[in-house]
Design a protein around this motif. Structure first.
Motif, PDB file in Angstrom:
ATOM      1  N   ASP A  60      -5.922 -71.060  16.957  1.00 64.48           N
ATOM      2  CA  ASP A  60      -5.626 -70.937  18.383  1.00 64.48           C
ATOM      3  C   ASP A  60      -6.515 -71.860  19.213  1.00 64.48           C
ATOM      4  O   ASP A  60      -6.062 -72.481  20.170  1.00 64.48           O
ATOM      5  CB  ASP A  60      -5.794 -69.487  18.846  1.00 64.48           C
ATOM      6  CG  ASP A  60      -4.755 -68.558  18.225  1.00 64.48           C
ATOM      7  OD1 ASP A  60      -3.747 -69.064  17.678  1.00 64.48           O
ATOM      8  OD2 ASP A  60      -4.972 -67.331  18.283  1.00 64.48           O
ATOM      9  N   TRP A  61      -7.803 -71.954  18.844  1.00 63.23           N
ATOM     10  CA  TRP A  61      -8.714 -72.841  19.561  1.00 63.23           C
ATOM     11  C   TRP A  61      -8.281 -74.292  19.412  1.00 63.23           C
ATOM     12  O   TRP A  61      -8.260 -75.052  20.382  1.00 63.23           O
ATOM     13  CB  TRP A  61     -10.151 -72.654  19.058  1.00 63.23           C
ATOM     14  CG  TRP A  61     -11.102 -73.589  19.739  1.00 63.23           C
ATOM     15  CD1 TRP A  61     -11.714 -73.393  20.936  1.00 63.23           C
ATOM     16  CD2 TRP A  61     -11.519 -74.870  19.271  1.00 63.23           C
ATOM     17  NE1 TRP A  61     -12.490 -74.481  21.247  1.00 63.23           N
ATOM     18  CE2 TRP A  61     -12.375 -75.410  20.241  1.00 63.23           C
ATOM     19  CE3 TRP A  61     -11.238 -75.616  18.126  1.00 63.23           C
ATOM     20  CZ2 TRP A  61     -12.970 -76.659  20.097  1.00 63.23           C
ATOM     21  CZ3 TRP A  61     -11.819 -76.862  17.993  1.00 63.23           C
ATOM     22  CH2 TRP A  61     -12.677 -77.367  18.974  1.00 63.23           C
ATOM     23  N   GLY A  84     -12.517 -62.692  16.478  1.00 67.79           N
ATOM     24  CA  GLY A  84     -11.351 -63.191  17.207  1.00 67.79           C
ATOM     25  C   GLY A  84     -10.045 -63.071  16.458  1.00 67.79           C
ATOM     26  O   GLY A  84      -9.033 -63.555  16.917  1.00 67.79           O
ATOM     27  N   GLU A 113      -8.146 -67.248  15.041  1.00 69.49           N
ATOM     28  CA  GLU A 113      -9.040 -67.713  16.105  1.00 69.49           C
ATOM     29  C   GLU A 113      -9.220 -69.230  16.065  1.00 69.49           C
ATOM     30  O   GLU A 113      -9.103 -69.903  17.086  1.00 69.49           O
ATOM     31  CB  GLU A 113     -10.388 -67.017  15.998  1.00 69.49           C
ATOM     32  CG  GLU A 113     -11.378 -67.460  17.057  1.00 69.49           C
ATOM     33  CD  GLU A 113     -12.716 -66.751  16.920  1.00 69.49           C
ATOM     34  OE1 GLU A 113     -13.491 -66.842  17.879  1.00 69.49           O
ATOM     35  OE2 GLU A 113     -12.981 -66.129  15.876  1.00 69.49           O
ATOM     36  N   ASN A 114      -9.514 -69.782  14.913  1.00 66.06           N
ATOM     37  CA  ASN A 114      -9.722 -71.233  14.807  1.00 66.06           C
ATOM     38  C   ASN A 114      -8.445 -72.003  15.113  1.00 66.06           C
ATOM     39  O   ASN A 114      -8.473 -73.007  15.819  1.00 66.06           O
ATOM     40  CB  ASN A 114     -10.245 -71.608  13.420  1.00 66.06           C
ATOM     41  CG  ASN A 114     -11.667 -71.151  13.211  1.00 66.06           C
ATOM     42  OD1 ASN A 114     -12.413 -70.943  14.160  1.00 66.06           O
ATOM     43  ND2 ASN A 114     -12.038 -70.961  11.956  1.00 66.06           N
TER      44      ASN A 114
END
Length: 129
Positions: free
Chosen positions: A14-15, A7, A11-12
Motif C-alpha cells: 500500500d505504501w 499495518g 502495508e508495504n
C-alpha cells in the motif's frame, strides 16, 4: 505478534502504491490530458517500432471499421506530412520518454543514448531545433 505487523499484511504494498501514484501525479506524465491517455498505447508502439517498418503493423492498431484509407489510419495521429515510422527506442528509453515527456532537444539527448547517431531520429531532431 500478528502476521504482517501493525499495518496489516499489505502495508508495504500500500505504501509503495501510494508513493508511486503521488510521484506520477506530480510528474510530467501526470499532466497528460485524459483524452490523450487512451492513445498512450499507440505512442508506446510507435516509440518502440523498428524505423524500417512502414508504420502499419498488420492489425494490432485499432482501425475504425468504416475507415476507407486502406489501413493507413494516420490522420490525426501524426503531424501533417509525416509518415508513421517508428523510432526504434529501447524499452528503457521508451519508459524514460513516457516518464519525463521531454519538451526540448536537450531533454531528448539526456534520455536517448546516441541520439545524434540515429538516422531515424534526424528529422525529429531537426523539428525540435
Amino acid at each position: 505478534g500478528a502476521a504482517g505487523g501493525r499495518g496489516g499484511p499489505f502495508e508495504n504494498r500500500d505504501w509503495i502504491e501510494s508513493t508511486v501514484l503521488h510521484y506520477l501525479r506530480s510528474s510530467p506524465c501526470g499532466e497528460i490530458p485524459e483524452e490523450n491517455l487512451a492513445r498512450m498505447g499507440e505512442l508506446v508502439e510507435r516509440l518502440r517500432r523498428d524505423p524500417s517498418d512502414n508504420g502499419y503493423d498488420g492489425g494490432t492498431r485499432e482501425i475504425a471499421p468504416d475507415s476507407n484509407d486502406g489501413g493507413n489510419n494516420d490522420g490525426d495521429y501524426t503531424r501533417a506530412g509525416h509518415d508513421n515510422r517508428g523510432y526504434g527506442l529501447t524499452d528503457a528509453e521508451t519508459l524514460q520518454i513516457l516518464n519525463h515527456m521531454p519538451t526540448s532537444l536537450v531533454e531528448v539527448h539526456l534520455l536517448i543514448e546516441d541520439v545524434d547517431k540515429r538516422d531515424n531520429l534526424k528529422e525529429e531532431r531537426d523539428q525540435l531545433e
